[in-house]
Design a protein around this motif. Structure first.
Motif, PDB file in Angstrom:
ATOM      1  N   TYR A 303       0.749  -1.142  -0.010  1.00 56.72           N
ATOM      2  CA  TYR A 303       0.098   0.169   0.258  1.00 56.72           C
ATOM      3  C   TYR A 303       0.793   1.266  -0.030  1.00 56.72           C
ATOM      4  O   TYR A 303       0.428   2.352   0.272  1.00 56.72           O
ATOM      5  CB  TYR A 303      -1.064   0.050   1.194  1.00 56.72           C
ATOM      6  CG  TYR A 303      -2.008  -1.053   1.099  1.00 56.72           C
ATOM      7  CD1 TYR A 303      -3.279  -0.827   0.484  1.00 56.72           C
ATOM      8  CD2 TYR A 303      -2.104  -2.341   1.822  1.00 56.72           C
ATOM      9  CE1 TYR A 303      -4.266  -1.622   0.183  1.00 56.72           C
ATOM     10  CE2 TYR A 303      -2.744  -3.254   1.528  1.00 56.72           C
ATOM     11  CZ  TYR A 303      -4.142  -3.061   0.769  1.00 56.72           C
ATOM     12  OH  TYR A 303      -4.947  -3.847   0.578  1.00 56.72           O
ATOM     13  N   ARG A 602      -5.935  -3.720   4.482  1.00 55.75           N
ATOM     14  CA  ARG A 602      -6.747  -3.237   3.499  1.00 55.75           C
ATOM     15  C   ARG A 602      -7.833  -2.563   4.427  1.00 55.75           C
ATOM     16  O   ARG A 602      -8.234  -1.335   4.023  1.00 55.75           O
ATOM     17  CB  ARG A 602      -7.551  -4.378   2.952  1.00 55.75           C
ATOM     18  CG  ARG A 602      -8.562  -4.047   2.016  1.00 55.75           C
ATOM     19  CD  ARG A 602      -9.184  -5.165   0.870  1.00 55.75           C
ATOM     20  NE  ARG A 602      -9.822  -6.225   1.401  1.00 55.75           N
ATOM     21  CZ  ARG A 602      -9.181  -7.388   1.766  1.00 55.75           C
ATOM     22  NH1 ARG A 602      -8.159  -7.892   1.343  1.00 55.75           N
ATOM     23  NH2 ARG A 602      -9.933  -8.312   2.678  1.00 55.75           N
ATOM     24  N   ILE A 603      -8.162  -3.131   5.656  1.00 52.74           N
ATOM     25  CA  ILE A 603      -9.057  -2.474   6.562  1.00 52.74           C
ATOM     26  C   ILE A 603      -8.212  -0.991   7.182  1.00 52.74           C
ATOM     27  O   ILE A 603      -9.230  -0.030   7.090  1.00 52.74           O
ATOM     28  CB  ILE A 603      -9.408  -3.359   7.925  1.00 52.74           C
ATOM     29  CG1 ILE A 603      -9.972  -4.532   7.551  1.00 52.74           C
ATOM     30  CG2 ILE A 603      -9.932  -2.408   9.089  1.00 52.74           C
ATOM     31  CD1 ILE A 603     -10.203  -5.748   8.791  1.00 52.74           C
ATOM     32  N   ASP A 606      -8.801   1.322   4.440  1.00 52.24           N
ATOM     33  CA  ASP A 606     -10.114   1.772   4.235  1.00 52.24           C
ATOM     34  C   ASP A 606     -10.681   2.749   5.271  1.00 52.24           C
ATOM     35  O   ASP A 606     -11.789   3.058   5.161  1.00 52.24           O
ATOM     36  CB  ASP A 606     -10.971   0.694   3.815  1.00 52.24           C
ATOM     37  CG  ASP A 606     -10.664   0.099   2.485  1.00 52.24           C
ATOM     38  OD1 ASP A 606     -10.031   0.850   1.581  1.00 52.24           O
ATOM     39  OD2 ASP A 606     -10.932  -1.273   2.427  1.00 52.24           O
ATOM     40  N   SER A 607      -9.901   2.572   6.283  1.00 53.63           N
ATOM     41  CA  SER A 607     -10.505   3.131   7.539  1.00 53.63           C
ATOM     42  C   SER A 607     -10.726   4.620   7.596  1.00 53.63           C
ATOM     43  O   SER A 607      -9.822   5.425   7.083  1.00 53.63           O
ATOM     44  CB  SER A 607      -9.767   2.843   8.901  1.00 53.63           C
ATOM     45  OG  SER A 607      -8.337   3.353   8.777  1.00 53.63           O
ATOM     46  N   GLU A 632     -19.865  -4.591  11.290  1.00 54.28           N
ATOM     47  CA  GLU A 632     -19.820  -3.514  10.819  1.00 54.28           C
ATOM     48  C   GLU A 632     -21.132  -2.440  11.227  1.00 54.28           C
ATOM     49  O   GLU A 632     -21.964  -2.978  11.815  1.00 54.28           O
ATOM     50  CB  GLU A 632     -19.923  -3.508   9.200  1.00 54.28           C
ATOM     51  CG  GLU A 632     -21.401  -4.015   8.586  1.00 54.28           C
ATOM     52  CD  GLU A 632     -21.379  -3.933   7.084  1.00 54.28           C
ATOM     53  OE1 GLU A 632     -22.505  -4.093   6.591  1.00 54.28           O
ATOM     54  OE2 GLU A 632     -20.526  -3.529   6.618  1.00 54.28           O
TER      55      GLU A 632
END
Length: 635
Positions: A303, A602-603, A606-607, A632
């Motif tokens: 990333y 990934r979390i 995306d946070s 969620e």
């Protein structure tokens, strides 16, 4: 125009009786503040810096008149100006936006009155001198504005990091680079406007199209790969022959596994910065440090994240993190929670952080989290059940043994937990072929320090088990090495290793293992090695018992409550029950797939900061197995 390429370069055109010389300058782009691997351009590769190797290779190009190191006026880049003096090459410190690569090249070319510019990235220590010479010749002979290496039957050439332009051609690039991403990359504008310049392409030898592998340096994995290549091929005073590199990789394809997983940053991909506040030392254990290093590497390699660590501790822990290529900020050991939070806030702002990740041993307070949230940066808490964790934007429990209590029903953020999120180092993400030992092998590994020297008690307890081999792995900070060596020398069936680089290879050869409960217990489960786990604290005792219900290990209890007799008895029974060990092995392999760090990374990316509401549901679209749960917010 008739004559050789040198005549064409030196006498382009006539203005009356004045002959004008066509100057070729290599412009090497380098900065110390690289996001993913700061300071990489001066990092050592076989006794010479990466930039030094690039300069050596450029000096082999006969058509280059001058080498210019183009950096910025930032204070951290002053060391590069000193490097240029030592190498006796020109230097240029661009005073504009440090990210504006296009303007930096243009101003360097204009200052040194270059007619032709060979643009060279400072992170490519295997640039290819023969093809650079071909690119210069092709540009002159075809009166082009740009020359580049062509593809061959749809395949890209393995080397890169070099393109050749006329100064006037690059001025067109500068004028047409209106988007931010175009100004930060040397080829973005030309990909958007392929007909902007008159271009000529050069085909290299077919051998350089045979292998598609990254041979530039963006991450520690890339640096490790490059150092291994140079270690095998480099001879001081000479440059590494790129054809020899191809032959080496064909003969030893395993070398490419070192960095084949690193994701190449796209033109529009954004770099981000992440701050980890993590606890770990010789006293409290190394598990949190180990898993955060694995997660940080995932963020860095997949990333494009720069990562900095904030820790309490010194000496070996700091050095261990820096060896992985990450920055470290050290807090005083007795700092108050309020001052610690303030330090994290100040550091994160100065660093330009986009995420703050907490992996702390002690439970965090609400006040601590409130201070961090003032940065308006998403706060992600890992493996923390304190009251403050309920005010973090995201909570992740990267373990299989976590059971949420009723307090979590009121949590207003996102909660993730279960085996799907267990963080393992990269060597545990692949499957290994099973080995069948003729003599059973017991692995003893008690973590990085083992301050209580439980290794000795376990070793003494297992010495009398007949017809076995015993492998002892001692951690980096283990203080009783000589004592264990003395025990081993009295017996012929004990192998002792210290601070091993790839413990997965030793686990692979084990029929069963004895370890403290923690990260190692999960690594053993993934490898399919039945384990006997020992708790380092009363809390760990509860967690170890929960984890043992998955059928991958046997929980022996709190280390203060066990003796050699109990160790001997349980080890002997498990060693004698092959069917039970086979079942435990299958349970471990089924439980973990090794992709926890990928999911968590990934979390994290995306946070976002959010308020949420206190209603939850299971996210059916998220990849989970029968052991996992992810909830969620329902908005």
């Amino acid at each position: 125009m008739q004559g050789s390429i040198y005549e064409k370069l030196n006498y382009i055109r006539y203005k009356g009786m004045q002959r004008m010389k066509r100057k070729v300058a290599a412009i090497v782009l380098a900065r110390m503040n690289s996001t993913r691997l700061p300071g990489k351009v001066l990092m050592d590769i076989c006794g010479r810096s990466m930039l030094g190797h690039i300069i050596d290779r450029l000096r082999k190009v006969r058509l280059i008149d001058e080498i210019i190191l183009a950096t910025t006026s930032q204070k951290e880049d002053e060391v590069l100006l000193d490097f240029a003096k030592e190498e006796e090459i020109k230097s240029f410190a661009y005073e504009g936006d440090p990210e504006d690569v296009v303007a930096r090249i243009r101003e360097a070319g204009e200052k040194f009155k270059a007619d032709i510019m060979v643009n060279v990235n400072g992170d490519c220590p295997l640039i290819h001198p023969p093809v650079i010479e071909q690119l210069i010749k092709a540009l002159v002979e075809h009166d082009a504005e740009m020359s580049t290496v062509a593809n061959l039957d749809g395949k890209k050439v393995i080397h890169g990091g070099v393109n050749v332009f006329t100064l006037k051609g690059w001025q067109k690039v500068d004028e047409n680079s209106t988007e931010l991403y175009q100004r930060q990359n040397t080829t973005a504008c030309l990909l958007d406007y392929p007909d902007l310049l008159k271009k000529v392409e050069v085909k290299d030898k077919p051998i350089f199209y045979q292998i598609n592998h990254r041979i530039w340096v963006d991450t520690p994995a890339d640096l490790e790969f490059m150092r291994e290549v140079y270690k095998r091929l480099y001879k001081p005073g000479k440059i590494v022959n790129l054809e020899d590199v191809i032959h080496l990789l064909e003969k030893h394809p395993d070398l490419m596994e070192i960095n084949s997983h690193v994701r190449q940053k796209g033109l529009k991909d954004k770099s981000r910065k992440v701050v980890f506040r993590v606890d770990g030392d010789e006293k409290v254990g190394m598990g949190h440090i180990v898993r955060c290093l694995a997660l940080a590497t995932e963020l860095q390699e997949r990333y494009f994240c720069g990562v900095s660590f904030i820790i309490k501790g010194e000496g070996g822990i700091v050095e261990m993190i820096r060896e992985k290529g990450f920055k470290v900020e050290v807090l005083p050991s007795r700092i108050s929670g309020e001052n610690e939070a303030k330090r994290i806030v100040d550091f994160s702002r100065d660093y330009g952080a986009n995420r703050i990740i907490l992996d702390l041993k002690d439970e965090v307070s609400p006040e601590y989290i409130f201070k961090l949230r003032k940065t308006n940066i998403p706060v992600i808490s890992m493996d923390n059940n304190g009251e403050g964790a309920f005010f973090a934007d995201v909570n992740i429990f990267p373990v299989a043994h976590f059971i949420p209590d009723n307090r979590w029903k009121k949590y207003r953020g996102k909660l993730y937990y279960g085996p799907e999120y267990v963080i393992l180092r990269r060597e545990f993400r692949k499957d290994y072929p099973p080995l069948d030992n003729k003599t059973p092998n017991i692995l003893i590994t008690m973590g990085g320090s083992d301050r209580e020297n439980l290794t000795r008690k376990i070793l003494q307890a297992t010495l009398s088990i007949p017809d076995v081999r015993i492998t002892v792995i001692l951690g980096r900070f283990f203080a009783y090495y000589s004592e264990i060596r003395q025990i081993a020398t009295r017996k012929g069936n004990i192998d002792v290793y210290r601070n091993v680089q790839n413990i997965a290879e030793f686990m692979l050869r084990a029929d069963l293992a004895i370890t403290y409960f923690g990260v190692t217990a999960y690594e053993l489960a993934k490898m399919g090695v039945p384990a006997i786990v020992i708790a380092h604290s009363e809390r760990d005792k509860i967690n170890a018992e929960r984890f043992s219900k998955y059928g991958t290990c046997i929980s022996l209890g709190y280390f203060k409550e066990i003796n050699e007799k109990k160790i001997y008895s349980v080890t002997g029974r498990l060693l004698g029950d092959k069917k039970l060990r086979e079942k435990m092995s299958k349970n471990g392999k089924k439980l973990l797939d090794g992709k926890g760090s990928e999911r968590i990374a990934r979390i994290i990316m995306d946070s976002v900061r959010g308020s949420g509401v206190s209603i939850f549901r299971r996210n059916k679209n998220f990849p989970i197995n029968e052991f996992s749960c992810q909830w969620e917010i329902v908005t």
